[in-house]
Design an enzyme around this catalytic site. Structure first.
Site, PDB file in Angstrom:
ATOM      1  N   ASP A 109      29.768  72.374 -75.007  1.00  0.00           N
ATOM      2  CA  ASP A 109      30.383  73.521 -74.337  1.00  0.00           C
ATOM      3  C   ASP A 109      29.617  74.821 -74.547  1.00  0.00           C
ATOM      4  OD1 ASP A 109      31.113  73.606 -77.027  1.00  0.00           O
ATOM      5  OD2 ASP A 109      33.263  73.612 -76.643  1.00  0.00           O
ATOM      6  N   MET A 113      32.809  69.660 -78.249  1.00  0.00           N
ATOM      7  CA  MET A 113      31.872  68.891 -79.065  1.00  0.00           C
ATOM      8  C   MET A 113      32.588  68.133 -80.185  1.00  0.00           C
ATOM      9  SD  MET A 113      28.744  71.660 -79.289  1.00  0.00           S
ATOM     10  CE  MET A 113      27.644  70.523 -80.154  1.00  0.00           C
ATOM     11  N   HIS A 114      31.834  67.233 -80.818  1.00  0.00           N
ATOM     12  CA  HIS A 114      32.165  66.606 -82.106  1.00  0.00           C
ATOM     13  C   HIS A 114      33.225  65.517 -82.049  1.00  0.00           C
ATOM     14  CE1 HIS A 114      29.901  70.030 -83.522  1.00  0.00           C
ATOM     15  NE2 HIS A 114      30.887  70.883 -83.310  1.00  0.00           N
TER      16      HIS A 114
END
Length: 480
Positions: free
Chosen positions: A233, A77-78
């Site tokens: 995830d 992520m991110h």
């Protein structure tokens, strides 16, 4: 058949699953991280494509892919993947564990609008502060940004030619109205962006596009293969282990530690440093308490005593009451519930009688108490854990799992052998997108055994946690 692709930080994994959810083939490809400056962590988006090609080549060599009807995506992520108007990548992706934008994150978090709308603290690892960093430090590049994609959604662009994201990953950007499950125009405007810079949103179990014919022909897939929205995830792992409704949770004992709980409603509490994100399924959310060192703390201690983790935990007999020696696992700061980048770890209560085994127990107990802190932070929002599934490398230690069951006073289920993580969850989401199925197919994996709390030690672990919290307060006063 259904393919799940999980784009992690250290590698990309793919599995092929049939309609009974049996795994027919799996493959993986390694990825490297670049650290060109202190606190920086980057990856080349081209490497993701190369890894996906390697994995799909390997799956096609093992089993004919002619029966595949859908592909699902899971991913780290991110990350900020920046594209120009021709979909060319402008710079290496700034990853989730990159801390260069800590000042920008603090500035955004000072605006109460961000916590109110996104439901979360703006952490340096999130996407929005990364874009503010680019705007301030790479202005010429900033002026060319046309689209911002999360890592797995760049894979989707390659697979389908479309810019699409899904709710669970988007919730970690600081641009999503997490309760409304939509981009927030106000949050985007605050970072100099608009909806035009964002991909369109779908639910994780919905169709996001179709596989490009040239790619289908390359690997022998039929025409019309759909790509599911997928999940970040942890959300995809939640689908993989069947944590999809309130009361269900998993604890992941990997390098870091995650306590993940599914919720039927939106229950934000950013002041606790709990992550409140959309789940990968419609109408559901999830909460996460995150600690930065779990098995990593045990490996760190092992370097001092010249033992690996398995050897150290194997030397322990049955679970004992926590001893005088305490360990606080803040080797690189802490996320939940402290949100403290400055705090560092410590041993307390060392004495002549402290031997290697006592140190091992203290480390396991320290991580366990950090996970209990996460449980308490989730409980403050009304989240209750009725059953807990253990995953990750640390779940091989019965001592550790019994300590967690006792400290949290909840049974811990250990799945039978098999990987029920992000790739498996992504394949389940692909099955949902292709067939119209829902959460009912995200069942629990086969459970090898259930580890119950040690009732005789409940009070001792409560007392140990109280001492841990007192030591934590003392340590914070020294780290400030």
């Amino acid at each position: 058949m259904y393919i799940g692709l999980d784009l992690g930080t250290s590698g990309l994994k793919g599995i092929l699953m049939d309609d009974t959810q049996s795994v027919l083939a799996e493959a993986s490809a390694a990825l490297a991280v670049s650290r060109p400056a202190e606190g920086w962590s980057e990856q080349s988006a081209a490497d993701w494509i190369a890894a996906a090609e390697t994995v799909l080549d390997a799956l096609a060599r093992q089993v004919s892919l002619a029966g595949v009807s859908a592909i699902g995506l899971s991913g780290q992520m991110h990350g900020a993947t920046l594209l120009d108007s021709a979909d060319e990548v402008l710079r290496p992706c700034i990853l989730w564990n990159d801390t260069r934008s800590h000042a920008e994150a603090a500035e955004l978090d000072d605006d109460p609008m961000f916590r109110r709308i996104s439901g979360n603290i703006v952490f340096p690892g999130f996407t929005a502060p990364k874009l503010n960093w680019v705007r301030q430090h790479e202005r010429a590049l900033w002026d060319r940004v046309a689209k911002v994609l999360l890592p797995k959604d760049y894979l989707r662009l390659w697979l389908t030619g479309e810019h699409v994201a899904e709710m669970s990953d988007a919730a970690g950007t600081s641009w999503l109205d997490t309760g409304a499950r939509d981009w927030s125009d106000d949050l985007l405007m605050a970072t100099g962006l608009t909806r035009q810079h964002m991909p369109r949103l779908v639910e994780g179990s919905a169709v996001s596009g179709q596989l490009r014919p040239a790619l289908a022909a390359r690997w022998g897939l039929p025409s019309g293969v759909v790509i599911a929205g997928g999940g970040g995830d942890n959300a995809a792992s939640g689908v993989g282990v069947g944590v999809v409704k309130a009361g269900d949770a998993f604890v992941s004992l990997g390098t870091s530690g995650v306590l993940f709980a599914a919720n039927d409603g939106y229950q934000p509490a950013p002041e606790t440093a709990v992550h409140t994100f959309c789940h990968a399924l419609p109408g559901t959310w999830h909460q996460m308490g995150v600690i930065l060192a779990a098995s990593d703390a045990l490996n760190w201690y092992g370097r001092f005593v010249d033992r690996d983790a398995a050897a150290m935990t194997g030397e322990l007999a049955g679970v004992q009451a926590p001893g005088k020696t305490l360990f606080l696992p803040y080797l690189g700061g802490e996320r939940t519930p402290l949100n403290d980048v400055a705090i560092r770890g410590a041993f307390f209560g060392l004495e002549h009688a402290t031997d290697r085994a006592a140190g091992t127990r203290a480390v396991l107990e320290g991580v366990t108490f950090a996970i209990r802190d996460c449980r308490d932070a989730l409980a403050a929002t009304g989240t209750r854990l009725e059953r807990l599934i253990a995953v990750g490398g640390g779940s091989r230690s019965d001592y550790w799992l019994t300590a967690i069951a006792t400290a949290l006073n909840v049974p811990v289920m250990l799945p039978k052998a098999g990987d029920f993580g992000g790739a498996f969850g992504a394949a389940r989401l692909a099955m949902m997108a292709a067939t119209g199925a829902g959460a009912e197919i995200a069942t629990l994996p086969p459970i090898a055994r259930v580890i119950e709390p040690d009732n005789a030690l409940l009070d001792a672990f409560d007392a140990g946690h109280a001492r841990y919290r007192a030591a934590q307060s003392a340590l914070r006063s020294l780290s400030s």
